[in-house]
Motif scaffolding. Sequence first.
Motif, PDB file in Angstrom:
ATOM      1  N   UNK A 167      62.099  67.205  22.821  1.00  0.00           N
ATOM      2  CA  UNK A 167      62.100  68.417  23.633  1.00  0.00           C
ATOM      3  C   UNK A 167      63.378  69.226  23.439  1.00  0.00           C
ATOM      4  N   UNK A 168      64.523  68.547  23.402  1.00  0.00           N
ATOM      5  CA  UNK A 168      65.810  69.246  23.377  1.00  0.00           C
ATOM      6  C   UNK A 168      65.957  70.190  22.187  1.00  0.00           C
ATOM      7  N   UNK A 181      53.601  70.166  23.405  1.00  0.00           N
ATOM      8  CA  UNK A 181      53.240  69.350  24.562  1.00  0.00           C
ATOM      9  C   UNK A 181      54.451  68.845  25.347  1.00  0.00           C
ATOM     10  N   UNK A 182      55.495  68.278  24.724  1.00  0.00           N
ATOM     11  CA  UNK A 182      56.633  67.815  25.541  1.00  0.00           C
ATOM     12  C   UNK A 182      57.295  68.936  26.333  1.00  0.00           C
ATOM     13  N   UNK A 186      49.448  74.384  24.048  1.00  0.00           N
ATOM     14  CA  UNK A 186      50.545  73.488  23.700  1.00  0.00           C
ATOM     15  C   UNK A 186      50.109  72.427  22.695  1.00  0.00           C
ATOM     16  N   UNK A 187      48.874  71.956  22.823  1.00  0.00           N
ATOM     17  CA  UNK A 187      48.374  70.952  21.884  1.00  0.00           C
ATOM     18  C   UNK A 187      48.300  71.534  20.465  1.00  0.00           C
ATOM     19  N   UNK A 188      47.802  72.748  20.349  1.00  0.00           N
ATOM     20  CA  UNK A 188      47.729  73.377  19.037  1.00  0.00           C
ATOM     21  C   UNK A 188      49.122  73.659  18.491  1.00  0.00           C
ATOM     22  N   UNK A 241      50.634  64.330  29.977  1.00  0.00           N
ATOM     23  CA  UNK A 241      51.251  63.133  29.402  1.00  0.00           C
ATOM     24  C   UNK A 241      50.191  62.238  28.782  1.00  0.00           C
ATOM     25  N   UNK A 242      49.053  62.119  29.449  1.00  0.00           N
ATOM     26  CA  UNK A 242      47.959  61.320  28.880  1.00  0.00           C
ATOM     27  C   UNK A 242      47.488  61.916  27.561  1.00  0.00           C
TER      28      UNK A 242
END
Length: 429
Positions: free
Chosen positions: A355-356, A381-382, A210-212, A404-405
């Motif tokens: 996100x939406x 990420x979101x 997700x980060x990538x 979240x961090x």
Amino acid sequence: MSSASAPAAAAGLTARVPTDWKAQAMQRRIRRRYAAERRFRLLGLFAILLAASFLAFLLFNMFANGIRGFTQTEIRLTVDFARSGLVIDPASLSGDRADDALAAADIDGAVRRAAEAQYGREGPAYLSEGAWLRVRERIKDDPAILRRTETLWLPASSDLDTAAKHDAEANDEADYGRLAQAGAVQTGFNARFLSGADATDPTVAGIWGAFKGSLLTMLVTLALAFPIGVLSAVYLEEYAPRNRWTDIIEVSINNLAAVPSIIFGLLGLAVFLNFMHLPRSAPIVGGLTLALMTMPVTVIAGRNAIKSVPPSIRDAALGIGASRIQVVFHHVLPLALPGILTGTIIGMARALGETAPLLMIGMRAFIASPPGGVSDPATVLPVQIFLWSDEVSRGFVEKTSAAIIVLLVFLLAMNGVAIYLRNKFERRW
């Protein structure tokens, strides 16, 4: 002096008399004024303390749960690979057939049998569902392990992991206590959380995929929204004629900045997926959609920054023979760049947390491997946080806070780079 002018003279003399600050009425008025000022100051202080307390509670609660998401409990397991029943030719693990050879072997069954032999009937339940993947990686890295007995540290189940962090049921706490007395468990930093992708088992789930995906999506968004937004702002402020069409464009841009983000998601679904047939759930589509949402903010901030440049800069450059385009790109735009970067920071920060619109274009799929490029399936990420927060397993609760961090650190790092660039240009000019 006539009798008619006497009252007027007396009134004028009274108006010129200094205010009697020691009079009781004036003292009461001053006390009321000072009291109102003290009440306003206390009210402002109370508002700040209330906001700070809510923020502190949120950060404390998030970090208290999130820090545990960066740790993992492991169980010691001794496996006799020579007698485990695994039929794997070590020669097949050195070429391109390694993955096929490992996929055909019953590594999961061998691990379960070893756990039952060491810890009894409950042994397999102590291990994570993805513990055999760790064994598979070990065999692939060292095929000679198949000829000897090896002691491995494998991820524990989600129930034992929560028990190690003192947040589980009584029977799980008892199982963990027995294993801890035998020295068969350990808890340490979970590096795989930062290097792995999504999984159905919280003990092996990671954030890197997700980060990538977020990183690739933000790169596409920045590559489109920043140059197009800045050039649009320059044209509207420096070159566009002042007529009805320009006014309509300005009003439209201001309205687009306030449109709900899900509308941009519907637009991306209709244009980029249904009409242009771009790959679904790909960072290129997410970046295009978020660029549409970010561009109005960049245009508005860019116009305000360009408008704040003093007209004397333009007049002086034109006076020494500079052309119109030289005035804009050599003098006006560099001076306005710090303000433009500020608007870009705001727009990118909004895009990073959205996100939406990404849910509308399909970036909520289960992605088990990190994307290799902007056209590969990915999530962000979101959306990953949203999906984990909806999971039933208790192990995903701390993983959600840990994600979240990571998102906050990513946002702070991105803003830090932008602020550094903004300050650099401010010092230069």
